[in-house]
Design an enzyme around this catalytic site. Structure first.
Site, short mmCIF file in Angstrom:
data_model
loop_
_atom_site.label_atom_id
_atom_site.label_comp_id
_atom_site.label_asym_id
_atom_site.label_seq_id
_atom_site.Cartn_x
_atom_site.Cartn_y
_atom_site.Cartn_z
N GLY A 56 66.06 28.87 -59.70
CA GLY A 56 66.59 27.64 -58.80
C GLY A 56 66.61 28.04 -57.29
O GLY A 56 67.20 27.53 -56.24
N LYS A 57 66.03 29.41 -56.97
CA LYS A 57 65.74 29.89 -55.65
C LYS A 57 64.66 29.47 -54.77
O LYS A 57 64.88 29.38 -53.42
CB LYS A 57 65.77 31.33 -55.50
N VAL A 58 63.62 28.80 -55.19
CA VAL A 58 62.68 28.16 -54.60
C VAL A 58 62.27 26.86 -55.34
O VAL A 58 62.20 26.92 -56.67
CB VAL A 58 61.39 29.17 -54.51
#
Length: 327
Positions: free
Chosen positions: A283-285
């Site tokens: 969920g970081k990109v």
């Protein structure tokens, strides 16, 4: 990407940086195409008025002449936030206070360098007296001027800017109101100099030690992330500076734009070598993010990419409304 897009022979005679970038698109293969893709992501990101751009880089680059380009990114509005490692302070301060770094060789006898009092950073050399002692001098001088018991790292760097000349990345960050965050600030001469200052104060009758509150910086990063409409990142190298960018980005749903420039491998499972697509799983990109990955030396790719971007964008107008202070 269309599988029918043809590879085209590039020709000699590029007359501008834009022509050079376009030639990479024609070449179409290997890292040339990835470098072109990175130029497209950057151009799109810097034309988006809603994006907060985080610039991340490792300290080794500051020992080279790339320092001036990194400073220029701050001065031209191409970074809203900087996250880096402790050695960035060390190299930036040392150079600003007269430390001389000179061209060396990867193949030099390191035992001989040790006997001569020379530190090696790859194929860059610096004399011992041009490094740690200069950093300690600047840090101690800055801490002696502070009239409170607690300070954040970003705040301390901006106070230290008064000790530095106009070549400094730290000085440029203060002038441009661009915060620099160093989550691993104790891992270098900068952090050690804070400790030695406090130890000297401890030995004095009535000496006042300074507490560095790193969570104060984390609160600032949190507020910037939450106040941003979109997030973009230029991540040069790996390690803690890379991870801190993508770690905080997950709390905003992930990065909307991201370019990785690295030489690290993916197969060992390290964070430094992880590609943007791996960050999607955390969920970081964002899955729909515009992203590019270039496996190449940053001392080659950064001048190419950002000379192109500055030729296209010039000076970017930043959205300073995301900061928890007035600029």
């Amino acid at each position: 990407m269309s599988h029918e897009e043809r590879v085209t022979d590039a020709e000699l005679g590029a007359e501008s940086i834009k022509d050079l970038i376009e030639s990479y698109n024609l070449i179409g293969g290997f890292m040339a195409r990835n470098l072109y893709d990175a130029s497209r992501v950057l151009a799109s990101m810097y034309s988006d008025p809603d994006v907060t751009v985080i610039l991340s880089f490792t300290a080794n680059l500051v020992s080279t002449g790339l320092r001036g380009i990194l400073r220029g990114l701050i001065e031209r509005g191409l970074a809203d936030v900087v996250i880096t490692t402790a050695g960035t302070v060390d190299h930036d301060v040392a150079k600003s206070l007269g430390g001389v770094y000179f061209k060396g060789s990867f193949d030099t006898d390191d035992s001989e360098l040790l006997s001569k009092g020379i530190h090696r950073i790859g194929n860059v050399f610096v004399r011992r007296e041009h490094y740690g002692p200069l950093v300690e001098k600047a840090v101690h001088s800055t801490l002696s001027r502070i009239n409170k018991d607690e300070v954040g790292v970003r705040e301390l760097l901006w106070l230290m800017a008064d000790e530095l000349d106009d070549s400094s990345i730290i000085k440029a960050s203060k002038r441009s109101c661009v915060p620099i965050y160093i989550p691993g600030f104790v891992d270098g001469a900068f952090g050690t100099a804070i400790l030695t200052y406090n130890e000297i104060q401890r030995a004095k009758s009535g000496g006042r030690r300074i507490n560095v509150n790193v969570l104060k910086d984390e609160e600032e990063i949190m507020n910037i992330v939450y106040s941003s409409k979109k997030l973009g990142a230029v991540i040069i190298g790996g390690g803690i500076s890379k991870h801190h960018v993508i770690w905080w980005s997950q709390f905003k749903g992930g990065l909307d734009y991201v370019v990785y420039l690295t030489t690290a491998t993916e197969w060992d499972g390290s964070l430094s070598g992880a590609r943007p697509k791996e960050a999607i799983s955390w969920g970081k990109v964002k899955p729909e993010a515009k992203s590019a990955f270039v496996l190449a030396d940053a001392t080659i790719t950064v001048p190419i990419l950002f000379n192109y971007i500055t030729s296209e964008v010039g000076f970017r107008k930043r959205n300073t409304g995301v900061y928890p202070w007035n600029c």
